[in-house]
Scaffold this motif. Structure first.
Motif, mmCIF file in Angstrom:
data_model
loop_
_atom_site.group_PDB
_atom_site.id
_atom_site.type_symbol
_atom_site.label_atom_id
_atom_site.label_comp_id
_atom_site.label_asym_id
_atom_site.label_seq_id
_atom_site.Cartn_x
_atom_site.Cartn_y
_atom_site.Cartn_z
ATOM 1 N N ALA A 149 67.570 -126.106 4.346
ATOM 2 C CA ALA A 149 68.195 -127.170 5.118
ATOM 3 C C ALA A 149 69.686 -127.163 4.956
ATOM 4 C CB ALA A 149 67.553 -128.364 4.502
ATOM 5 N N VAL A 150 70.172 -126.378 4.015
ATOM 6 C CA VAL A 150 71.628 -126.268 4.341
ATOM 7 C C VAL A 150 72.318 -125.216 5.169
ATOM 8 C CG1 VAL A 150 73.657 -125.380 2.471
ATOM 9 C CG2 VAL A 150 71.949 -126.918 1.584
ATOM 10 N N LEU A 195 71.541 -132.844 3.824
ATOM 11 C CA LEU A 195 72.192 -131.499 3.252
ATOM 12 C C LEU A 195 72.801 -130.665 4.279
ATOM 13 C CD1 LEU A 195 68.542 -130.605 1.639
ATOM 14 C CD2 LEU A 195 70.954 -130.849 0.388
ATOM 15 N N THR A 196 72.782 -130.902 5.543
ATOM 16 C CA THR A 196 73.225 -130.168 6.805
ATOM 17 C C THR A 196 74.973 -130.616 6.576
ATOM 18 O OG1 THR A 196 73.253 -132.134 8.432
ATOM 19 C CG2 THR A 196 71.721 -130.407 8.597
ATOM 20 N N TYR A 197 75.186 -131.581 5.820
ATOM 21 C CA TYR A 197 76.871 -131.942 5.793
ATOM 22 C C TYR A 197 77.426 -130.891 4.452
ATOM 23 C CZ TYR A 197 75.846 -136.056 8.269
ATOM 24 O OH TYR A 197 75.878 -136.847 9.084
ATOM 25 N N VAL A 198 76.399 -130.099 4.064
ATOM 26 C CA VAL A 198 77.145 -129.362 2.609
ATOM 27 C C VAL A 198 77.935 -128.112 3.333
ATOM 28 C CG1 VAL A 198 76.232 -127.580 0.947
ATOM 29 C CG2 VAL A 198 75.040 -129.895 1.284
ATOM 30 N N LYS A 199 77.222 -127.588 4.510
ATOM 31 C CA LYS A 199 78.147 -126.544 5.269
ATOM 32 C C LYS A 199 78.621 -126.934 6.763
ATOM 33 C CE LYS A 199 77.652 -122.176 4.394
ATOM 34 N NZ LYS A 199 78.341 -121.882 3.105
ATOM 35 N N HIS A 212 76.565 -123.537 10.568
ATOM 36 C CA HIS A 212 75.405 -123.078 10.191
ATOM 37 C C HIS A 212 74.724 -121.827 10.751
ATOM 38 C CE1 HIS A 212 75.741 -127.595 9.974
ATOM 39 N NE2 HIS A 212 75.067 -127.154 8.512
ATOM 40 N N ILE A 261 66.885 -136.451 3.894
ATOM 41 C CA ILE A 261 67.314 -135.684 3.022
ATOM 42 C C ILE A 261 67.858 -134.326 3.794
ATOM 43 C CG2 ILE A 261 66.904 -134.068 1.072
ATOM 44 C CD1 ILE A 261 67.023 -137.146 0.136
ATOM 45 N N GLN A 262 67.164 -133.926 4.769
ATOM 46 C CA GLN A 262 67.467 -132.757 5.405
ATOM 47 C C GLN A 262 68.923 -132.925 6.015
ATOM 48 O OE1 GLN A 262 64.436 -130.046 6.884
ATOM 49 N NE2 GLN A 262 63.378 -131.885 6.604
ATOM 50 N N ILE A 270 64.955 -126.512 0.413
ATOM 51 C CA ILE A 270 66.277 -127.162 0.344
ATOM 52 C C ILE A 270 67.553 -126.356 0.711
ATOM 53 C CG2 ILE A 270 67.992 -128.385 -1.439
ATOM 54 C CD1 ILE A 270 65.966 -130.059 -2.105
#
Ligand code: SF4
Ligand code: SF4
Length: 333
Positions: free
Chosen positions: A246-247, A122-126, A129, A118-119, A243
């Motif tokens: 993780a973003v 979530l890294t694809y959201v931004k 980093h 899941i983490q 969560i």
């Protein structure tokens, strides 16, 4: 249109097709694609009770499986706490953590853990980093060992005092934390066990009320919200924070707070699995592609080239993928 022009267009189309075929081939052949397929497959397999597959007496060094009735396997750290609570020596949980670590190091973190997966998503959201300086990182990675030590201390001392026949008041004082202190507030358990249960309850309640007046439905949702226990609110806050983390910080929970990650990290050095960096191939001056792509900030270029098994390495193999001279390869044993 002259023949020459038509030929030119045909040639450029051919080139474009060849380029896109090469691009697709490159993506398909990437280890990262394989890893994603494995992560999705294992995620489905761990929830295969939904498809009629029964639970199996298998414990794995990952988190997010305890307290979820629809899981086919169990998580080792959760089982360890439950065994101590039952005043049983947790040999099965320890054996699973040790055997997995000796053979595959923290590869379960990189390839199997549902919360790790899941983490990763979530890294694809931004795209960009948060930058964490090496100094801050080195300090913060220690936090997860403190979390692990607290859990082992609470569960261990409770088991010893219960075994000595003097632990009942200690157990009462610990309250909801007595049985499995970590899982009582684990963000993974909140995500995979608590939230689905709330969603099912709410859906059931609303389905029953549907057909009734709208005020009744709103009143029911309102009373559900106000009846949320303080512990549940704390759980939701922790999960929301992790969560969010993780973003902005890839694998932030795994790097800094996960007690199972800490346990596996302690044993990772003794793993048969490791990585080798060929010093002859690794020649591009100034290239730090492998270091930059690493989600857990492993200082790859400062480690021995023959074989490295760094505590923070989760064997995602992104460094192997990114290296243009193919200098990094897995090594076993
Ligand atoms: S560090 Fe914890 S959450 Fe992260 S992958 Fe490993 S077990 Fe899962
Ligand atoms: S060193 Fe390589 S395999 Fe290990 S975590 Fe970093 S990128 Fe993944």
């Amino acid at each position: 249109m002259g023949e020459e022009k038509i030929e030119k267009i045909a040639r450029s189309e051919e080139r474009a097709n060849a380029d896109s075929a090469a691009r697709i081939k490159k993506v398909v052949l990437r280890i990262e694609t394989l890893r994603k397929i494995v992560q999705v497959s294992l995620f489905a397999l761990f929830n295969a009770v939904v498809f009629g597959v029964g639970s199996r007496p298998i414990l794995l060094p990952i988190i997010g499986l305890l307290g979820t009735p629809s899981k086919t396997v169990g998580d080792a750290l959760g089982a360890l706490q439950l065994m101590l609570f039952e005043v049983t020596f947790p040999w099965l949980a320890l054996a699973s953590i040790f055997v997995a670590a000796v053979f595959l190091g923290r590869a379960f973190c990189g390839w199997a853990c549902p919360f790790g997966f899941i983490q990763d998503l979530l890294t694809y959201v931004k795209k960009r980093h948060m930058e964490i300086t090496p100094r801050t990182h080195r300090t913060m990675v220690k936090a997860k060992y403190v979390v692990l030590a607290v859990i082992l201390f609470v569960s261990g001392t409770l088991a010893v005092s219960l075994a000595a026949g003097a632990g009942e008041s200690y157990k009462r004082a610990l309250g909801v934390f007595a049985q499995a202190p970590f899982n009582t507030i684990s963000p993974a358990d909140t995500l995979f066990a608590v939230i689905p249960r709330i969603a099912i309850d709410l859906r059931f309640g609303i389905a029953q009320l549907l057909g009734g007046p709208a005020e009744e439905i709103y009143a029911s949702i309102g009373s559900t919200i106000t009846s949320l226990q303080p512990l549940l609110l704390v759980r939701l806050l922790i999960m929301g924070f992790i969560i969010g983390l993780a973003v902005y910080v890839p694998r932030g929970w795994c790097r800094y707070l996960c007690p199972q990650g800490a346990f596996s990290a302690l044993l990772n050095r003794f793993s048969f699995l490791g990585l080798r960096r060929d010093p002859v191939r690794c020649t591009r001056a100034g290239c730090r592609d492998c270091v930059q792509v690493c989600p857990t900030l492993v200082p790859i270029l400062e480690l021995p080239w023959e074989k490295f098994t760094h505590p923070e390495c989760i064997y995602c193999l992104k460094c192997v993928d990114v290296c243009s001279t193919k200098a990094i390869k897995p090594k076993f044993p």
